[in-house]
Design a protein around this motif. Structure first.
Motif, PDB file in Angstrom:
ATOM      1  N   THR A 168     -17.540  -5.623  14.545  1.00  0.00           N
ATOM      2  CA  THR A 168     -18.637  -4.693  14.805  1.00  0.00           C
ATOM      3  C   THR A 168     -19.512  -4.456  13.587  1.00  0.00           C
ATOM      4  O   THR A 168     -20.630  -3.962  13.711  1.00  0.00           O
ATOM      5  N   ARG A 194     -18.621  -2.297  11.374  1.00  0.00           N
ATOM      6  CA  ARG A 194     -18.159  -1.002  10.860  1.00  0.00           C
ATOM      7  C   ARG A 194     -16.850  -1.175  10.100  1.00  0.00           C
ATOM      8  O   ARG A 194     -16.099  -2.127  10.336  1.00  0.00           O
ATOM      9  N   ARG A 201      -7.775  -1.867  16.241  1.00  0.00           N
ATOM     10  CA  ARG A 201      -9.120  -2.346  15.901  1.00  0.00           C
ATOM     11  C   ARG A 201      -9.102  -3.289  14.697  1.00  0.00           C
ATOM     12  O   ARG A 201     -10.043  -3.351  13.926  1.00  0.00           O
TER      13      ARG A 201
END
Length: 364
Positions: free
Chosen positions: A216, A218, A261
């Motif tokens: 992503t 991030r 994640r």
């Protein structure tokens, strides 16, 4: 007029540079057809006695020592019912127990066929929760966790758990596994590499998008409880107390949640919990306090990146996802390996390689 003994013991006429070897490979690559239709597995589910007889399943412990030392196995499966069943037969013993996790994306026929096989045995079951497994995603790790929970609920008797891919194959008999695990005496066998952690896998956020894992951009928060990540393999040998520890220890539970994640968390979750040199505040049963990078690891052998110029290994099969898919030319070296399993075989590629490994382990 080539036998498995010729292949396994490296008959010079089968050398990879010889014309006869080339002809054999050309034949093997075109000759494969499934030995039985997928429909046959459903039929066998109606006559389990005949199925076990035809396939030659072991029906009682082969020794008192094996009978008193049950092992739990997890098989992570996706496609090719024939190869899955061949692996199950190779490692099956009635005192052990077997959880098969079938990728939820598999065809309904594959899932039903595996359920039909499992129904023939009291000690074989399909995972109670099936994951849609995404390569390098959290679902791959969750599939293992699901089977671990099922194993704990299924029986209180097993001593160790071994997880394996459906494309792997044993290099040790059940009797040899028992002898080795007794020597382990409660220690786990989990790979560790703390000097080669790939930071992009854990410091950046990864999520599943359209059945693929994507970055992503991030940043991830730091791991919980000041844990230092150790890289390792998705496969290992786990003592029962270690499996119980992972299910109830809050640090392990929080690490599992944080790993959702990250990229390929199955290649750091076990290793981080097991190797306490980097995490001395952890106290896992069977953990290892020494340097992970210098500890031998015997759970499974895989020939990674065999065609790299710097590689010192040979692959007589072909490379897939940076790993050697073993062919008949690899067998003489494989049967001399010290590991418990080897990965990987693909039955549609040189099926004789897998057939000869079956004959070899059964003769042992």
């Amino acid at each position: 007029n080539i036998t498995c003994a010729d292949i396994l013991h490296g008959d010079p006429s089968l050398h990879s540079n010889s014309s006869i070897y080339t002809r054999i490979r050309q034949y093997l690559n075109t000759a494969y057809t499934p030995w039985v239709s997928i429909r046959k597995y459903f039929d066998w589910g109606q006559n389990c006695t005949e199925f076990k007889r035809i396939r030659g399943y072991v029906t009682e412990p082969l020794s008192e020592e094996e009978g008193k030392f049950p092992i739990a196995f997890t098989i992570l499966a996706h496609v090719d019912i024939e190869q899955i069943e061949r692996l199950l037969r190779a490692i099956y013993h009635p005192q052990n127990q077997y959880c098969i996790h079938v990728d939820a994306k598999s065809s309904v026929y594959t899932i039903q066929a595996i359920r039909a096989i499992a129904a023939c045995f009291d000690n074989v079951f399909v995972a109670t929760k099936l994951e849609h497994v995404i390569y390098a995603g959290f679902s791959r790790l969750q599939a293992d966790i699901n089977c671990m929970r099922d194993h704990l609920m299924f029986s209180t008797e097993w001593k160790y758990l071994i997880n394996t891919a459906a494309m792997a194959f044993p290099l040790k008999t059940n009797a040899e596994l028992v002898q080795i695990l007794k020597i382990y005496n409660g220690a786990n066998d989990i790979e560790g590499m703390h000097r080669r952690v790939l930071n992009a896998r854990i410091k950046l956020e990864w999520i599943v998008v359209d059945q693929d894992i994507k970055q992503t951009g991030r940043k991830n928060p730091d791991p919980p409880h000041d844990l230092k990540i150790v890289r390792g393999s998705a496969y290992g040998v786990f003592s029962r107390p270690f499996v119980e520890y992972m299910m109830v220890e809050q640090k392990a539970v929080d690490l599992l949640e944080w790993s959702k994640r990250t990229f390929s968390p199955d290649e750091h979750y076990w290793a981080t919990l097991h190797h306490t040199m980097r995490n001395p505040h952890l106290h896992p049963p069977g953990g290892y306090e020494g340097d992970p990078d210098t500890k031998p690891w015997l759970a499974v052998y895989a020939n990674w990146e065999p065609y790299k110029p710097t590689s010192n290994t040979t692959c007589y099969g072909h490379e897939r996802n940076s790993m050697c898919v073993f062919g008949v030319g690899d067998l003489p070296a494989l049967i001399k390996r010290k590991e418990l399993f080897c990965n990987k075989f693909v039955i549609k590629f040189e099926p004789t390689a897998l057939e000869c490994m079956e004959a070899w382990i059964r003769q042992k």
